[in-house]
Write a protein that holds these residues in place. Structure first.
Motif, PDB file in Angstrom:
ATOM      1  N   VAL A 189       0.843  -1.182   0.000  1.00 32.45           N
ATOM      2  CA  VAL A 189       0.000   0.000   0.000  1.00 32.45           C
ATOM      3  C   VAL A 189       0.884   1.239   0.000  1.00 32.45           C
ATOM      4  N   SER A 190       0.704   2.113  -0.984  1.00 34.55           N
ATOM      5  CA  SER A 190       1.435   3.369  -1.003  1.00 34.55           C
ATOM      6  C   SER A 190       0.663   4.426  -0.237  1.00 34.55           C
ATOM      7  N   GLN A 191       1.345   5.458   0.184  1.00 34.74           N
ATOM      8  CA  GLN A 191       0.730   6.503   0.996  1.00 34.74           C
ATOM      9  C   GLN A 191      -0.351   7.268   0.239  1.00 34.74           C
ATOM     10  N   ASP A 192      -0.263   7.269  -1.094  1.00 34.94           N
ATOM     11  CA  ASP A 192      -1.250   8.020  -1.873  1.00 34.94           C
ATOM     12  C   ASP A 192      -2.466   7.183  -2.254  1.00 34.94           C
ATOM     13  N   GLY A 193      -2.623   5.990  -1.665  1.00 35.00           N
ATOM     14  CA  GLY A 193      -3.856   5.233  -1.830  1.00 35.00           C
ATOM     15  C   GLY A 193      -3.908   4.310  -3.014  1.00 35.00           C
ATOM     16  N   VAL A 194      -2.781   3.704  -3.365  1.00 32.14           N
ATOM     17  CA  VAL A 194      -2.736   2.697  -4.421  1.00 32.14           C
ATOM     18  C   VAL A 194      -2.198   1.405  -3.819  1.00 32.14           C
ATOM     19  N   VAL A 195      -2.911   0.300  -4.051  1.00 33.16           N
ATOM     20  CA  VAL A 195      -2.472  -1.001  -3.554  1.00 33.16           C
ATOM     21  C   VAL A 195      -1.961  -1.818  -4.732  1.00 33.16           C
ATOM     22  N   SER A 196      -0.726  -2.301  -4.625  1.00 32.37           N
ATOM     23  CA  SER A 196      -0.122  -3.126  -5.671  1.00 32.37           C
ATOM     24  C   SER A 196      -0.187  -4.586  -5.249  1.00 32.37           C
ATOM     25  N   PHE A 197      -0.684  -5.449  -6.148  1.00 30.15           N
ATOM     26  CA  PHE A 197      -0.784  -6.877  -5.876  1.00 30.15           C
ATOM     27  C   PHE A 197       0.138  -7.625  -6.839  1.00 30.15           C
ATOM     28  N   LYS A 198       0.930  -8.553  -6.289  1.00 30.40           N
ATOM     29  CA  LYS A 198       1.907  -9.272  -7.107  1.00 30.40           C
ATOM     30  C   LYS A 198       1.768 -10.782  -6.948  1.00 30.40           C
ATOM     31  N   LEU A 199       2.001 -11.485  -8.070  1.00 25.37           N
ATOM     32  CA  LEU A 199       2.243 -12.923  -8.080  1.00 25.37           C
ATOM     33  C   LEU A 199       3.735 -13.094  -8.300  1.00 25.37           C
ATOM     34  N   GLY A 200       4.432 -13.623  -7.319  1.00 24.64           N
ATOM     35  CA  GLY A 200       5.881 -13.667  -7.412  1.00 24.64           C
ATOM     36  C   GLY A 200       6.411 -12.255  -7.513  1.00 24.64           C
ATOM     37  N   THR A 201       7.196 -11.975  -8.534  1.00 23.76           N
ATOM     38  CA  THR A 201       7.736 -10.629  -8.727  1.00 23.76           C
ATOM     39  C   THR A 201       6.911  -9.800  -9.707  1.00 23.76           C
ATOM     40  N   ALA A 210     -13.147   9.035  -8.954  1.00 28.63           N
ATOM     41  CA  ALA A 210     -14.575   9.113  -8.641  1.00 28.63           C
ATOM     42  C   ALA A 210     -15.022   7.912  -7.815  1.00 28.63           C
ATOM     43  N   LYS A 211     -14.374   6.794  -8.049  1.00 26.67           N
ATOM     44  CA  LYS A 211     -14.616   5.576  -7.279  1.00 26.67           C
ATOM     45  C   LYS A 211     -13.385   4.691  -7.437  1.00 26.67           C
ATOM     46  N   PRO A 212     -13.068   3.862  -6.453  1.00 30.12           N
ATOM     47  CA  PRO A 212     -11.891   2.994  -6.570  1.00 30.12           C
ATOM     48  C   PRO A 212     -12.036   2.015  -7.735  1.00 30.12           C
ATOM     49  N   TYR A 213     -10.909   1.668  -8.341  1.00 29.11           N
ATOM     50  CA  TYR A 213     -10.929   0.712  -9.452  1.00 29.11           C
ATOM     51  C   TYR A 213      -9.613  -0.059  -9.513  1.00 29.11           C
ATOM     52  N   PHE A 214      -9.666  -1.241 -10.148  1.00 27.14           N
ATOM     53  CA  PHE A 214      -8.489  -2.068 -10.403  1.00 27.14           C
ATOM     54  C   PHE A 214      -7.989  -1.796 -11.819  1.00 27.14           C
ATOM     55  N   TRP A 215      -6.713  -1.484 -11.943  1.00 24.45           N
ATOM     56  CA  TRP A 215      -6.092  -1.325 -13.262  1.00 24.45           C
ATOM     57  C   TRP A 215      -4.588  -1.232 -13.082  1.00 24.45           C
ATOM     58  N   PRO A 216      -3.799  -1.898 -13.914  1.00 21.86           N
ATOM     59  CA  PRO A 216      -4.194  -2.856 -14.949  1.00 21.86           C
ATOM     60  C   PRO A 216      -4.658  -4.174 -14.328  1.00 21.86           C
ATOM     61  N   VAL A 217      -5.172  -5.072 -15.167  1.00 18.94           N
ATOM     62  CA  VAL A 217      -5.563  -6.412 -14.731  1.00 18.94           C
ATOM     63  C   VAL A 217      -4.876  -7.388 -15.686  1.00 18.94           C
TER      64      VAL A 217
END
Length: 324
Positions: free
Chosen positions: A25-37, A50-57
């Motif tokens: 989780v970064s301080q500016d409100g972005v969560v990064s999800f990883k598989l391995g590296t 306007a609303k939270p979203y997932f990108w890229p997928v």
């Protein structure tokens, strides 16, 4: 909005035979999800959205399955429906009883779906530090306030993201929304514009691409799926020289059945609130609306299954929530 600590907080978990799953989780409100590296998605919940979203997928095989526009302004793909940002959860008409929101044509309450003048916003107020959870997964708990265009709070939401590797060719993002009528009674109005949505890449669409919409009953194509009830819906096909796709799966404990606002141009959305007015064939004659009394909470869970291969190979209805 606050995160658990500092500039970057995270957690990684390794399960035998599966790539490590991690979240930061970064301080500016972005969560990064990883598989391995490899980063496979980011959850954007900062103050400018306007609303939270997932990108890229991105699939385990490295294939991006959702649209880049409007996040990438010069992306060479369809530039329509600016509110359809990759993958998201909201609803197009939410009424707070006793409150007159700014008027918008065709909307009785607040529109959290579109991003036209007067739309509502879903504001993240907290993102907790990622924690390990069962079955080799990582959990991120978040808090949101849904507001109208004047900043008036309409309801509160606890949103939980559970990220796991499903198998060598797919991963799952389980999203649980616990919506509480904190400000007064809530009515989810009858509109097709909802609720857990995905907008796929142009070459995964039915047209102009070669993608295929498939549901749990084996029906294919917009004309056979739109407005029908089903446990899941998948959009997959050839892209970038490979075959890949994305599915949305409904949790079996959800209180209301899901109809599908699924379009050949690339939209696929699970909607538990649409009734007869929405035009959904499987809700013909239904006028009952989903309502919450003040203080009441509605819990809905959906999973986004991101996979290499087509729907037949991915079997998106299996091994998603750990018990179906």
């Amino acid at each position: 909005m606050s995160s658990a600590c500092g500039w970057l907080v995270g957690w990684a978990l390794v399960v035998s035979g599966q790539p490590a799953v991690s979240a930061e989780v970064s301080q500016d409100g972005v969560v990064s999800f990883k598989l391995g590296t490899a980063e496979v998605t980011r959850y954007h919940a900062h103050s400018k959205v306007a609303k939270p979203y997932f990108w890229p997928v991105i699939t385990p095989g490295g294939v991006a399955v959702t649209r880049d526009w409007p996040m990438v302004p010069d992306a060479k793909e369809a530039k329509d429906h600016k509110h359809q940002k990759s993958a998201w959860f909201c609803h197009g008409d939410v009424v707070l009883e006793g409150h007159q929101a700014p008027k918008r044509k065709g909307i009785d309450g607040v529109d959290f779906w579109s991003e036209e003048t007067g739309h509502g916003t879903i504001v993240a107020t907290a993102i907790a530090k990622p924690t390990p959870s069962g079955q080799g997964s990582v959990t991120v708990r978040t808090s949101n306030i849904w507001k109208d265009s004047t900043g008036k709070a309409i309801l509160t939401e606890a949103r939980t993201l559970v990220f796991r590797s499903r198998d060598a060719s797919s991963w799952v993002m389980e999203v649980t929304s616990e919506i509480t009528a904190s400000e007064g009674g809530i009515v989810f109005e009858d509109t097709k514009e909802g609720s857990f949505g995905v907008r796929v890449r142009d070459d995964l669409t039915e047209k102009p691409g070669k993608g295929v919409l498939t549901n749990a009953e084996g029906l294919k194509g917009e004309k056979n799926l739109w407005g029908k009830k089903s446990a899941w819906c998948d959009y997959s096909g050839p892209t970038g020289g490979k075959v890949a796709g994305v599915a949305i799966v409904t949790h079996p404990d959800n209180k209301y059945p899901t109809c599908w606002h699924a379009r050949g141009y690339g939209l696929m959305a699970a909607n538990p609130f649409g009734r007869s007015k929405s035009g959904f064939p499987d809700m013909k004659g239904r006028t009952d609306l989903v309502k919450l009394a003040k203080g009441e909470t509605l819990k809905l869970t959906y999973a986004m299954v991101v996979h290499d291969g087509d729907a037949e190979a991915a079997k998106p209805g299996q091994n998603v929530f750990g018990k179906n």
